[in-house]
Scaffold this active site. Structure first.
Site, PDB file in Angstrom:
ATOM      1  N   HIS A 187       0.800  -0.875   0.387  1.00 47.62           N
ATOM      2  CA  HIS A 187       0.193   0.054   0.691  1.00 47.62           C
ATOM      3  C   HIS A 187       0.859   1.130  -0.154  1.00 47.62           C
ATOM      4  O   HIS A 187       2.245   1.111   0.480  1.00 47.62           O
ATOM      5  CB  HIS A 187      -0.976  -0.025   1.223  1.00 47.62           C
ATOM      6  CG  HIS A 187      -0.534  -0.085   2.585  1.00 47.62           C
ATOM      7  ND1 HIS A 187       0.647  -0.804   3.050  1.00 47.62           N
ATOM      8  CD2 HIS A 187      -0.062   1.113   3.053  1.00 47.62           C
ATOM      9  CE1 HIS A 187       1.340  -0.901   4.385  1.00 47.62           C
ATOM     10  NE2 HIS A 187       0.831   1.135   4.677  1.00 47.62           N
ATOM     11  N   ASP A 239       0.925   4.762   2.276  1.00 56.67           N
ATOM     12  CA  ASP A 239       0.198   5.390   3.555  1.00 56.67           C
ATOM     13  C   ASP A 239      -0.784   6.917   3.079  1.00 56.67           C
ATOM     14  O   ASP A 239      -0.853   7.773   2.096  1.00 56.67           O
ATOM     15  CB  ASP A 239       0.955   6.106   4.216  1.00 56.67           C
ATOM     16  CG  ASP A 239       1.788   5.101   4.796  1.00 56.67           C
ATOM     17  OD1 ASP A 239       0.790   4.011   5.083  1.00 56.67           O
ATOM     18  OD2 ASP A 239       2.755   4.924   5.374  1.00 56.67           O
ATOM     19  N   HIS A 265       4.545  -0.358  -0.269  1.00 57.44           N
ATOM     20  CA  HIS A 265       6.075  -0.573   1.105  1.00 57.44           C
ATOM     21  C   HIS A 265       4.707  -1.608   1.862  1.00 57.44           C
ATOM     22  O   HIS A 265       3.311  -2.058   1.279  1.00 57.44           O
ATOM     23  CB  HIS A 265       6.366   0.222   1.665  1.00 57.44           C
ATOM     24  CG  HIS A 265       4.801   1.225   2.948  1.00 57.44           C
ATOM     25  ND1 HIS A 265       4.317   2.197   1.818  1.00 57.44           N
ATOM     26  CD2 HIS A 265       4.448   0.372   4.149  1.00 57.44           C
ATOM     27  CE1 HIS A 265       3.086   2.909   3.024  1.00 57.44           C
ATOM     28  NE2 HIS A 265       3.504   1.783   4.173  1.00 57.44           N
ATOM     29  N   ARG A 270       5.414   5.684  13.796  1.00 57.42           N
ATOM     30  CA  ARG A 270       5.013   6.287  13.035  1.00 57.42           C
ATOM     31  C   ARG A 270       4.418   7.819  12.860  1.00 57.42           C
ATOM     32  O   ARG A 270       3.415   7.709  13.534  1.00 57.42           O
ATOM     33  CB  ARG A 270       4.333   5.354  12.131  1.00 57.42           C
ATOM     34  CG  ARG A 270       4.321   5.570  10.846  1.00 57.42           C
ATOM     35  CD  ARG A 270       3.763   4.798  10.094  1.00 57.42           C
ATOM     36  NE  ARG A 270       1.936   4.702  10.129  1.00 57.42           N
ATOM     37  CZ  ARG A 270       1.303   4.592   9.110  1.00 57.42           C
ATOM     38  NH1 ARG A 270       0.732   3.531   8.760  1.00 57.42           N
ATOM     39  NH2 ARG A 270       0.033   4.952   9.164  1.00 57.42           N
TER      40      ARG A 270
HETATM   41  C1  SIN Z   1       3.063   1.216   7.460  1.00 55.89           C
HETATM   42  O1  SIN Z   1       2.611   0.055   6.436  1.00 55.89           O
HETATM   43  O2  SIN Z   1       3.309   2.141   7.927  1.00 55.89           O
HETATM   44  C2  SIN Z   1       4.174   0.356   9.116  1.00 55.89           C
HETATM   45  C3  SIN Z   1       4.801  -0.654   7.906  1.00 55.89           C
HETATM   46  C4  SIN Z   1       5.814  -1.316   9.119  1.00 55.89           C
HETATM   47  O3  SIN Z   1       5.769  -1.406  10.143  1.00 55.89           O
HETATM   48  O4  SIN Z   1       7.386  -2.277   8.548  1.00 55.89           O
END
Ligand code: SIN
Length: 290
Positions: free
Chosen positions: A116, A118, A265, A281
């Site tokens: 996806h 973000d 990602h 995050r």
């Molecule tokens: C995310 O998808 O923003 C986080 C990715 C992760 O936890 O590695």
């Protein structure tokens, strides 16, 4: 370091991480204020490499938020259960129970395990994400990143013509349910109505074209559901081919920032009973894709 604890330009050391994307920036302590000259170099490296890793950091929540804000306004996520109790801009991805300090045995967010970009389910999706590895597993819990400029450029010309002008409808609840995450509340669903974005997007800073797809896409506007799903599967398989993917293995203290406008990602699974993974995050708001 220069006077007053500012990070000075000559300490910056930019080392590419792979041929696909990414650079590591060494010799910089993100807990200190960063002057404008050095920040301009960081921003330039960010546009050139798509992803930057700053290893060996020790950040408080306030410092993490302060560095993130250099890139723009921060998003407070609609899924309030992930918000840090004091700093709501921080989305906490953790399998460690804060009361007992023990692992919960549950993956905190299965929605992160599928490819996806973000906040693509919002009218103004994310510009960048900054993920800080506070506690990282010995195995698993990596993050994979796909270079969507390269994926677009490598498409056959016939496919480029086929997808020009198409729009994908993005929906958070749809992708979370498919990933096996718990259902969203009525209120959360109301706050995230389905939005559509072009499948071929132009990056607002570099002017380059790229493939803008994500598992948040529930249909392709104007195509029958099956035809849209088949096209999406085809584009997803192409974009996530190993030619376009950088694999990040986390070390404790890594701060990784990536450009959501030109990358996708996904996280890889880990043993949520035996391993600890605590990540903070922040997400920087972007523009409406064109
Ligand atoms: C995310 O998808 O923003 C986080 C990715 C992760 O936890 O590695």
């Amino acid at each position: 370091m220069a006077a007053h604890g500012m990070v000075s330009e000559r300490t910056l050391d930019i080392v590419p991480l792979s041929a696909v994307m990414g650079a590591e920036i060494r010799g910089i302590d993100l807990s200190r204020p960063i002057d404008d000259a050095i920040f301009t170099r960081i921003l330039d490296a960010f546009h050139r490499h798509l992803l930057l890793c700053f290893p060996g950091q020790h950040l408080t929540e306030v410092q993490h938020v302060a560095f993130s804000r250099r890139f723009g306004d921060l998003q407070i996520h609609v899924l309030e259960q992930y918000r840090h109790p004091v700093h709501p801009e921080i989305y906490v991805l953790s399998n460690v129970d804060p009361k007992t300090g023990k692992t919960t045995g549950r993956h905190p967010d299965r929605g992160t395990l599928v490819w996806h970009s973000d906040l693509s389910f919002q009218r103004r999706p994310a510009l960048a994400t900054l993920l800080y590895g506070i506690d990282v597993p010995r195995t698993g819990g990596d993050t994979l990143f796909a270079n969507m400029y390269a994926a677009y450029e490598a498409l056959p010309e016939a496919t480029k013509r086929r997808i020009a002008g198409l729009r994908g409808a993005h929906d958070l609840d749809y992708s979370r349910q498919r990933a096996g995450a718990p259902p969203m509340t009525e209120q959360q669903r109301r706050e995230t109505p389905t939005v559509d974005h072009p499948i071929v997007r132009t990056h607002p800073e570099t002017g380059r074209k790229l493939l803008y797809i994500s598992h948040h896409i529930c249909r392709i506007e104007g195509l029958p559901i099956d035809a849209g799903a088949a096209l999406l599967d085809e584009l997803m398989a192409h974009a996530t081919d190993k030619r376009f993917v950088y694999h990040h293995r986390w070390r404790r203290g890594d701060v990784v920032i990536w450009d959501n406008r030109c990358t996708m990602h996904c996280a890889t699974p880990y043993d949520a009973t035996e391993e600890r993974r605590v990540m903070h995050r922040t997400v920087v708001k972007g523009d409406v894709p064109v």
